[in-house]
Design a protein around this motif. Structure first.
Motif, PDB file in Angstrom:
ATOM      1  N   VAL A 191       3.047   4.471 -10.178  1.00  0.00           N
ATOM      2  CA  VAL A 191       2.572   4.411  -8.649  1.00  0.00           C
ATOM      3  C   VAL A 191       2.861   5.704  -8.137  1.00  0.00           C
ATOM      4  CG1 VAL A 191       2.946   3.342  -6.503  1.00  0.00           C
ATOM      5  CG2 VAL A 191       3.456   1.888  -8.438  1.00  0.00           C
ATOM      6  N   ALA A 192       3.816   6.608  -8.473  1.00  0.00           N
ATOM      7  CA  ALA A 192       3.957   7.964  -7.808  1.00  0.00           C
ATOM      8  C   ALA A 192       2.516   8.680  -8.323  1.00  0.00           C
ATOM      9  CB  ALA A 192       5.162   8.426  -8.508  1.00  0.00           C
ATOM     10  N   ALA A 193       2.325   8.827  -9.311  1.00  0.00           N
ATOM     11  CA  ALA A 193       1.156   9.536  -9.930  1.00  0.00           C
ATOM     12  C   ALA A 193      -0.203   8.941  -9.218  1.00  0.00           C
ATOM     13  CB  ALA A 193       0.963   9.172 -11.603  1.00  0.00           C
ATOM     14  N   GLU A 194      -0.459   7.719  -9.062  1.00  0.00           N
ATOM     15  CA  GLU A 194      -1.444   7.202  -8.441  1.00  0.00           C
ATOM     16  C   GLU A 194      -1.746   7.810  -6.824  1.00  0.00           C
ATOM     17  OE1 GLU A 194      -2.873   3.116 -10.107  1.00  0.00           O
ATOM     18  OE2 GLU A 194      -0.651   3.535  -9.621  1.00  0.00           O
ATOM     19  N   VAL A 195      -0.478   7.650  -6.319  1.00  0.00           N
ATOM     20  CA  VAL A 195      -0.476   8.245  -4.858  1.00  0.00           C
ATOM     21  C   VAL A 195      -0.516   9.661  -4.811  1.00  0.00           C
ATOM     22  CG1 VAL A 195       1.318   8.539  -2.895  1.00  0.00           C
ATOM     23  CG2 VAL A 195       1.355   6.480  -4.051  1.00  0.00           C
ATOM     24  N   MET A 240      -2.363  -2.557  -8.901  1.00  0.00           N
ATOM     25  CA  MET A 240      -0.957  -1.909  -9.235  1.00  0.00           C
ATOM     26  C   MET A 240       0.146  -2.935  -9.068  1.00  0.00           C
ATOM     27  SD  MET A 240      -0.492   1.017  -6.192  1.00  0.00           S
ATOM     28  CE  MET A 240      -1.957   1.796  -5.896  1.00  0.00           C
ATOM     29  N   VAL A 241      -0.111  -3.944  -8.393  1.00  0.00           N
ATOM     30  CA  VAL A 241       1.099  -4.863  -8.116  1.00  0.00           C
ATOM     31  C   VAL A 241       0.957  -5.728  -9.566  1.00  0.00           C
ATOM     32  CG1 VAL A 241       1.808  -7.092  -7.163  1.00  0.00           C
ATOM     33  CG2 VAL A 241       0.675  -4.967  -5.778  1.00  0.00           C
ATOM     34  N   ARG A 242      -0.125  -6.155 -10.121  1.00  0.00           N
ATOM     35  CA  ARG A 242      -0.154  -6.951 -11.224  1.00  0.00           C
ATOM     36  C   ARG A 242       0.463  -6.103 -12.330  1.00  0.00           C
ATOM     37  NH1 ARG A 242      -5.835  -9.009 -10.405  1.00  0.00           N
ATOM     38  NH2 ARG A 242      -5.381 -11.239  -9.747  1.00  0.00           N
ATOM     39  N   ASP A 281       0.835  -1.170  -0.046  1.00  0.00           N
ATOM     40  CA  ASP A 281       0.198   0.081  -0.098  1.00  0.00           C
ATOM     41  C   ASP A 281       0.618   1.196  -0.056  1.00  0.00           C
ATOM     42  OD1 ASP A 281      -2.518   1.545   0.165  1.00  0.00           O
ATOM     43  OD2 ASP A 281      -2.184   1.616   2.468  1.00  0.00           O
ATOM     44  N   PRO A 282       1.662   1.491  -1.045  1.00  0.00           N
ATOM     45  CA  PRO A 282       1.370   0.832  -2.523  1.00  0.00           C
ATOM     46  C   PRO A 282       2.728   0.141  -2.860  1.00  0.00           C
ATOM     47  CG  PRO A 282       2.611   2.950  -2.571  1.00  0.00           C
ATOM     48  CD  PRO A 282       2.190   3.115  -1.165  1.00  0.00           C
ATOM     49  N   ILE A 283       2.771  -0.713  -3.641  1.00  0.00           N
ATOM     50  CA  ILE A 283       3.765  -1.272  -3.928  1.00  0.00           C
ATOM     51  C   ILE A 283       5.229  -0.506  -4.131  1.00  0.00           C
ATOM     52  CG2 ILE A 283       3.328  -1.600  -6.316  1.00  0.00           C
ATOM     53  CD1 ILE A 283       4.701  -4.347  -6.530  1.00  0.00           C
TER      54      ILE A 283
END
Ligand code: ADP
Length: 168
Positions: free
Chosen positions: A152-156, A54-56, A12-14
């Motif tokens: 991932v950075a964008a999603e966070v 995200m992990v996938r 949370d998150p990878i």
């Protein structure tokens, strides 16, 4: 005989630390099952479906097809048994993780002595990375690109914007 390993976590998150452990773990087994825990007690920033997606996405190019991503909300040893795992993989960061991981591995050994817990070390440069700190840095408007992939950075960043950034 197919050797299966389970790598459980909240993701949370990878982070790049997780991904390094996944790459290393994939070399040790024929089949690597990444188990994403629902873990509502940790009040995750991302839902279980978001974390799985995200992990996938982040592992799709590693492991030559030997990696599977699933969610679980049962006892880890029951999940590992269901997957036919010979080992549970965990990452170990310096002393901070040791006490918790040591206790968990010891209790899991009592629950099921046929499945070994194996500890892996991430690359030295990635060892300090923790999902919790990535979220904290993002909440205060800091740059997290050294710790997670750009996607991932964008999603966070987006989630922080949705829920309100501190200190601005
Ligand atoms: P959990 O809630 O199970 O601790 P995490 O997603 O925080 O889930 O971590 C999953 C596993 O990955 C744990 O074994 C943790 O120690 C390991 N891990 C996380 N970040 C790193 C890192 N930077 N280096 C090595 N191991 C790590």
């Amino acid at each position: 005989m197919t050797r299966t390993g389970v790598y459980p976590g909240t993701f949370d998150p990878i982070t790049l630390g997780h991904m390094d452990i996944i790459r290393r773990g994939a070399h040790l087994v024929d089949r690597l099952v990444i188990g994403v825990t629902t873990n509502p007690s940790k009040s995750p920033m991302f839902s279980i479906d978001e974390r799985m997606a995200m992990v996938r996405r982040e592992v799709k190019d590693c492991g030559d097809g030997k990696i599977k991503v699933v969610s679980f909300d049962s006892l880890l040893m029951d999940f590992a048994e269901r997957e036919g795992a010979a080992m549970i993989l965990r990452g170990l960061r310096a002393v901070a993780d040791f006490e918790y991981e040591y206790q968990m591995a010891g209790m899991n050994q009592q629950l099921n002595d046929r499945i070994e817990t194996v500890f892996l070390m991430a690359d030295v440069s990635l060892q300090p990375i923790a999902s919790r700190l990535v979220k904290e840095i993002a909440v205060y408007g800091g740059d997290i690109h050294k710790f997670v992939t750009p996607a991932v950075a964008a999603e966070v960043k987006q989630r922080v914007e949705e829920t309100g950034r501190k200190g601005s």
